[in-house]
Motif scaffolding. Structure first.
Motif, PDB file in Angstrom:
ATOM      1  N   HIS A 146      98.560 107.391 107.218  1.00 31.73           N
ATOM      2  CA  HIS A 146      99.651 106.760 107.941  1.00 31.73           C
ATOM      3  C   HIS A 146     100.647 107.811 108.413  1.00 31.73           C
ATOM      4  CE1 HIS A 146      98.886 102.546 107.839  1.00 31.73           C
ATOM      5  NE2 HIS A 146      98.875 102.448 106.525  1.00 31.73           N
ATOM      6  N   LYS A 147     101.207 107.561 109.585  1.00 30.22           N
ATOM      7  CA  LYS A 147     102.259 108.414 110.137  1.00 30.22           C
ATOM      8  C   LYS A 147     103.578 107.667 109.999  1.00 30.22           C
ATOM      9  CE  LYS A 147     103.473 110.889 114.411  1.00 30.22           C
ATOM     10  NZ  LYS A 147     103.069 111.111 115.831  1.00 30.22           N
ATOM     11  N   VAL A 198     104.459 100.767 115.346  1.00 35.35           N
ATOM     12  CA  VAL A 198     105.832 100.689 115.830  1.00 35.35           C
ATOM     13  C   VAL A 198     105.985 101.739 116.923  1.00 35.35           C
ATOM     14  CG1 VAL A 198     108.267 100.822 115.231  1.00 35.35           C
ATOM     15  CG2 VAL A 198     106.623 100.017 113.527  1.00 35.35           C
ATOM     16  N   LYS A 199     106.339 101.296 118.116  1.00 34.83           N
ATOM     17  CA  LYS A 199     106.511 102.208 119.246  1.00 34.83           C
ATOM     18  C   LYS A 199     107.984 102.592 119.322  1.00 34.83           C
ATOM     19  CE  LYS A 199     103.813 101.627 122.691  1.00 34.83           C
ATOM     20  NZ  LYS A 199     103.045 102.904 122.616  1.00 34.83           N
ATOM     21  N   VAL A 200     108.256 103.894 119.227  1.00 29.73           N
ATOM     22  CA  VAL A 200     109.630 104.397 119.129  1.00 29.73           C
ATOM     23  C   VAL A 200     109.955 105.269 120.336  1.00 29.73           C
ATOM     24  CG1 VAL A 200     111.244 105.774 117.760  1.00 29.73           C
ATOM     25  CG2 VAL A 200     109.522 104.351 116.611  1.00 29.73           C
ATOM     26  N   PHE A 220     104.245 105.036 115.398  1.00 30.70           N
ATOM     27  CA  PHE A 220     104.287 105.260 113.953  1.00 30.70           C
ATOM     28  C   PHE A 220     103.776 104.012 113.244  1.00 30.70           C
ATOM     29  CE2 PHE A 220     107.495 108.018 115.771  1.00 30.70           C
ATOM     30  CZ  PHE A 220     107.299 109.217 115.099  1.00 30.70           C
ATOM     31  N   ASP A 221     103.287 104.222 112.030  1.00 23.85           N
ATOM     32  CA  ASP A 221     102.848 103.090 111.219  1.00 23.85           C
ATOM     33  C   ASP A 221     104.021 102.421 110.509  1.00 23.85           C
ATOM     34  OD1 ASP A 221      99.782 103.210 111.342  1.00 23.85           O
ATOM     35  OD2 ASP A 221     100.333 105.275 110.864  1.00 23.85           O
ATOM     36  N   ILE A 246     113.140 100.602 119.758  1.00 20.98           N
ATOM     37  CA  ILE A 246     111.990 100.360 118.881  1.00 20.98           C
ATOM     38  C   ILE A 246     111.347  99.042 119.282  1.00 20.98           C
ATOM     39  CG2 ILE A 246     111.223  99.872 116.535  1.00 20.98           C
ATOM     40  CD1 ILE A 246     113.354 101.563 115.428  1.00 20.98           C
ATOM     41  N   SER A 247     110.036  99.054 119.397  1.00 19.21           N
ATOM     42  CA  SER A 247     109.302  97.800 119.599  1.00 19.21           C
ATOM     43  C   SER A 247     108.108  97.790 118.657  1.00 19.21           C
ATOM     44  CB  SER A 247     108.842  97.662 121.055  1.00 19.21           C
ATOM     45  OG  SER A 247     108.016  98.734 121.431  1.00 19.21           O
ATOM     46  N   GLU A 248     107.996  96.714 117.891  1.00 22.71           N
ATOM     47  CA  GLU A 248     106.912  96.608 116.926  1.00 22.71           C
ATOM     48  C   GLU A 248     105.777  95.797 117.523  1.00 22.71           C
ATOM     49  OE1 GLU A 248     106.087  95.365 112.270  1.00 22.71           O
ATOM     50  OE2 GLU A 248     108.118  95.346 113.083  1.00 22.71           O
TER      51      GLU A 248
END
Length: 402
Positions: free
Chosen positions: A5-6, A137-139, A149-150, A130-132
């Protein structure tokens, strides 16, 4: 949980560096973003109490922290002439001083130095959107870059901008009816290794504590019934401190004389952060972003260190992110809430007497509580809490990979 995971950590102070330490130990890819252009050294004195000391030992940082210890020997209350009213040596009931006394920036620097080669630290970066999605999760960052990111950990303090982007509806500030200010002033020959406290008529207190070699750290607190949103300008903040402290004797006079030259002023309301829930999807709160307790509990750093340990441990042991974040909150939140209950607006008013008579009474009480007899009577009642520092909380046992 899979270890590839990142994870994004927002904030590179104590909470952020501590969670980075543990996540890296468990094998995760860790990115830490910090709004400041460089690492932030300095800051106020912090205490590491009870179970927080156990976490420090698990991190293997005792020697480094001992080497940066401020050497504080205890707390003394002074009168208008600078004479000692009462003394609370290190470890005394009602005192400030713990075995681990260190400046905020020094502690964060120690953990940062331990992790900087294995974690991706990015200074001058912060989250703007941030959009999940279903499984990521897109940052979006301030420089326009977009990254997936995870998990996102909001560890950027009491005024967390990342938290406010994602879950403002879950968080409220419990204003305690006072303001506080931290800064440092030049050390003088009379500054020894004892912290000093002085009560100012009108509902204010001044604390001086050992800092670095040439500095003494200052904490000023004062009553203010209503929250004032326009005290953002540094010159206005200094003027307000002068209004509170000018024409007062003792330590207050010395602080006023040095205020114009202060470069590192922090000034803000004394508030607790209370979040109805600590996570939303794959985004989770940590440290002051979730539960700032105020300096008068003396537990802020301990809560942050223990929280980082538990959050990383639960992520490593649970098969799903959802379960891990729920367990982190289920295990830890009840104990955090008990710690926050130590301080209320009523308690703040009691320790900030406004009249000459009120100051006389509280000075007499500090003298009574510092006596050998009262210390002996109080010790059995507080001994267990001093061991844990967190209301009988038992530290979970997690197994690290590295």
């Amino acid at each position: 949980m899979k270890i590839n995971h990142k994870i994004l950590v927002c904030g590179a102070s104590i909470s952020g560096t501590a969670i980075a330490f543990w996540l890296e130990k468990y094998g995760y890819e860790v990115v830490v973003v910090e709004k400041s252009d460089t690492f932030r050294d300095g800051g106020q004195n912090v205490d590491i109490k009870g179970i927080g000391q156990d976490v420090i030992k698990l991190m293997g940082l005792e020697q480094q922290i001992d080497s940066r210890n401020t050497g504080e020997e205890g707390l003394r209350y002074l009168n208008d002439k600078g004479n000692i009213i009462s003394s609370y040596p290190k470890g005394a009931v009602g005192g400030l001083t713990s075995p681990y006394e260190i400046l905020r920036g020094d502690l964060a620097r120690i953990i940062y130095d331990r992790t900087k080669l294995r974690c991706d630290y990015r200074f001058g970066w912060f989250v703007v959107a941030i959009s999940e999605l279903t499984d990521i999760v897109k940052v979006t960052f301030n420089n326009g870059s977009i990254e997936d990111f995870d998990i996102v950990v909001c560890a950027d303090g009491i005024g967390s901008t990342t938290r406010d982007l994602v879950m403002p509806e879950y968080t409220h500030f419990n204003y305690l009816g006072a303001y506080m200010s931290f800064f440092k002033i030049p050390k003088t020959p009379e500054d020894d290794l004892w912290a000093k406290a002085y009560q100012v008529r009108g509902g204010a207190m001044v604390f001086l504590r050992p800092g670095h070699k040439n500095d003494t750290t200052v904490l000023v607190t004062f009553l203010k019934e209503e929250f004032i949103p326009d005290w953002q300008d540094v010159s206005k903040q200094k003027n307000r401190l002068k209004e509170v402290l000018t024409a007062k004797a003792g330590l207050a006079e010395r602080v006023v004389q040095n205020l114009d030259n202060v470069q590192d002023l922090y000034f803000g309301p004394m508030s607790q952060v209370k979040a109805s829930q600590w996570s939303k999807g794959r985004i989770v709160l940590l440290g002051d972003a979730a539960h700032a307790p105020t300096p008068f509990t003396g537990l802020g750093t301990t809560l942050s260190l223990v929280g980082a340990y538990i959050l990383a441990g639960e992520l490593s042991q649970n098969t799903s992110i959802k379960d891990a974040l729920e367990q982190y909150e289920l295990i830890y939140k009840p104990h955090v809430e008990l710690s926050q209950k130590q301080i209320s607006p009523r308690v703040i008013r009691l320790i900030h007497p406004q009249s000459k008579f009120g100051i006389m009474v509280t000075r007499m009480l500090t003298k009574i509580f510092a006596s050998a007899l009262i210390q002996k009577l109080l010790r059995p009642r507080t001994e267990k809490q001093e061991v844990t520092g967190l209301n009988d909380f038992v530290l979970p046992n997690y197994q690290t990979i590295n």
